[in-house]
Design an enzyme around this catalytic site. Structure first.
Site, PDB file in Angstrom:
ATOM      1  N   ARG A  54       0.842  -1.212   0.000  1.00 15.95           N
ATOM      2  CA  ARG A  54       0.000   0.000   0.000  1.00 15.95           C
ATOM      3  C   ARG A  54       0.867   1.248   0.000  1.00 15.95           C
ATOM      4  NH1 ARG A  54      -4.173   1.086   4.889  1.00 15.95           N
ATOM      5  NH2 ARG A  54      -2.339   0.480   6.083  1.00 15.95           N
ATOM      6  N   TYR A 109       4.014   4.525  13.881  1.00 17.65           N
ATOM      7  CA  TYR A 109       4.140   3.331  14.724  1.00 17.65           C
ATOM      8  C   TYR A 109       5.595   2.860  14.747  1.00 17.65           C
ATOM      9  CZ  TYR A 109      -0.889   2.072  15.249  1.00 17.65           C
ATOM     10  OH  TYR A 109      -2.212   2.030  15.581  1.00 17.65           O
ATOM     11  N   GLU A 158     -13.278  -3.759  16.390  1.00 15.68           N
ATOM     12  CA  GLU A 158     -12.882  -2.492  15.773  1.00 15.68           C
ATOM     13  C   GLU A 158     -14.151  -1.782  15.304  1.00 15.68           C
ATOM     14  OE1 GLU A 158      -9.282  -2.433  13.290  1.00 15.68           O
ATOM     15  OE2 GLU A 158     -10.427  -1.341  11.768  1.00 15.68           O
TER      16      GLU A 158
HETATM   17  C1  3EB Z   1      -4.865   0.439  14.590  1.00 16.08           C
HETATM   18  O1  3EB Z   1      -5.245   1.351  15.319  1.00 16.08           O
HETATM   19  C2  3EB Z   1      -5.896  -0.587  14.225  1.00 16.08           C
HETATM   20  O2  3EB Z   1      -4.076  -0.294   8.088  1.00 16.08           O
HETATM   21  O3  3EB Z   1      -5.607   0.924   7.143  1.00 16.08           O
HETATM   22  C3  3EB Z   1      -7.209   0.643  11.832  1.00 16.08           C
HETATM   23  C4  3EB Z   1      -7.581   1.419  10.726  1.00 16.08           C
HETATM   24  C5  3EB Z   1      -6.158  -0.245  11.718  1.00 16.08           C
HETATM   25  C6  3EB Z   1      -6.904   1.303   9.513  1.00 16.08           C
HETATM   26  C7  3EB Z   1      -5.131   0.345   8.134  1.00 16.08           C
HETATM   27  C8  3EB Z   1      -5.493  -0.341  10.482  1.00 16.08           C
HETATM   28  C9  3EB Z   1      -5.850   0.430   9.405  1.00 16.08           C
HETATM   29  O4  3EB Z   1      -3.710   0.334  14.188  1.00 16.08           O
HETATM   30  C10 3EB Z   1      -5.749  -1.100  12.847  1.00 16.08           C
END
Ligand code: 3EB
Length: 323
Positions: A150, A202, A317
């Site tokens: 991506r 992250y 989620e």
């Molecule tokens: C998180 O907070 C949960 O990779 O597009 C939430 C929303 C999450 C979008 C993405 C991943 C994505 O990391 C995971």
């Protein structure tokens, strides 16, 4: 040429039990998103069917713009637009051993190039669905490989311009990535959540390439598009094996995002929210809905889907829109 206004009319997003074929006859319908268990429609560029089981009444999601809506296909990308908003969808098969990263990269390249050439080039929000999201260990986990592809496919995006997003795992065994996007004539304003590390920052332990999305997006119509939100505080998952505590943390995260977006310290999700809840374990659905109603009352719209969250320990989620 007359100048177009820099605000937009609201996009109406709602869940409907009407048949997709009937909905698609209306000139103001930008998109109909169906799930497993809902009826199919004839091939219409505005129609997608996501391979997630819907738990509860078989509804479809409907996006209504001001209209009239034009539509078509450009290569593998299906699109529709009323000039203010755009809907763009692509499905890409995973072919080789490193299929998921390559497929994600191709999908994003195709999608972005069609979107950028359109009258609605500003990407507000993207939804990503693919099979077996947690398969593979460490950096080989399919979600992490998806993030790598991506990011390559979005390579010319700026960090402060990532769209809001959702990435959820299907359990249908079909190795096809399903992606659709909401775009607009006017740019939105990304919002990050002060309780959470920005996803694109992250730390390395969560994968070689951080997920490229914003926690939320405020549209030029003043609507807040809420990314997939889970029990992540800072960058760590919280409340392993406790779906009720994860739900509470998730709702606290969403409330924090809404308060940041609208600068109102008392704003809460509930009335004005149209939400999707994804549960990893089917058996948690009833409990999650009961608890959600205790906390936030009755949202304007609610759909429960059986899907896998991108970290194994996460059980629930929520994403959606808040007005
Ligand atoms: C998180 O907070 C949960 O990779 O597009 C939430 C929303 C999450 C979008 C993405 C991943 C994505 O990391 C995971």
């Amino acid at each position: 040429m007359p100048e177009l206004p820099t605000t937009l009319p609201p996009l109406r997003i709602e869940y409907s039990s009407d048949a997709p074929t009937a909905l698609l006859k209306r000139a103001d319908v930008l998109a109909v998103i169906a799930f497993e268990g809902t009826a199919t429609a004839d091939a219409d560029p505005r129609f997608v069917r996501i391979g997630l089981e819907i738990i509860g009444d078989p509804v479809v999601e409907v996006w209504r713009a001001k209209g009239p809506v034009n539509m078509g296909r450009e290569g593998r990308v299906c699109w529709s637009s009323d000039g203010d908003y755009g809907f763009f969808a692509i499905e890409i098969e995973e072919n080789t051993e490193d299929g998921i990263a390559a497929a994600a990269e191709h999908a994003y390249r195709d999608l972005v190039s069609v979107i950028q050439a359109s009258a609605t080039p500003n990407v507000l929000r993207i939804w990503n669905y693919f099979d077996a999201i947690n398969l593979g260990e460490g950096d080989n986990e399919r979600y992490r490989r998806f993030c790598v592809g991506r990011a390559s496919g979005m390579s010319d995006s700026r960090q402060d311009r990532y769209p809001a997003a959702t990435a959820i795992g299907r359990r249908d065994g079909v190795r096809v990535i399903q992606i659709y996007a909401l775009t607009a004539r006017c740019a939105g304003v990304p919002v990050e959540n002060p309780r959470q590390v920005n996803a694109w920052l992250y730390p390395r332990q969560y994968g070689p390439i951080a997920p490229t999305f914003a926690r939320g997006m405020i549209t030029a119509a003043g609507q807040l598009l809420i990314s997939g939100t889970a029990a992540v505080v800072g960058s760590a998952s919280r409340h392993e094996d406790d779906v009720a505590a994860q739900l509470d943390e998730t709702i606290t995260n969403i409330a924090s995002l809404i308060r940041t977006a609208v600068a109102d310290t008392s704003a809460v999700p509930g009335t004005g929210s149209v939400l999707k809840i994804y549960v990893r374990r089917r058996a948690d659905a009833a409990r999650v809905v009961t608890r959600l109603r205790e906390i936030m009352g009755v949202p304007d719209g609610l759909v429960i889907l059986h899907g896998d969250i991108c970290r194994r320990e996460l059980l629930v989620e929520i994403d959606g829109i808040h007005v």
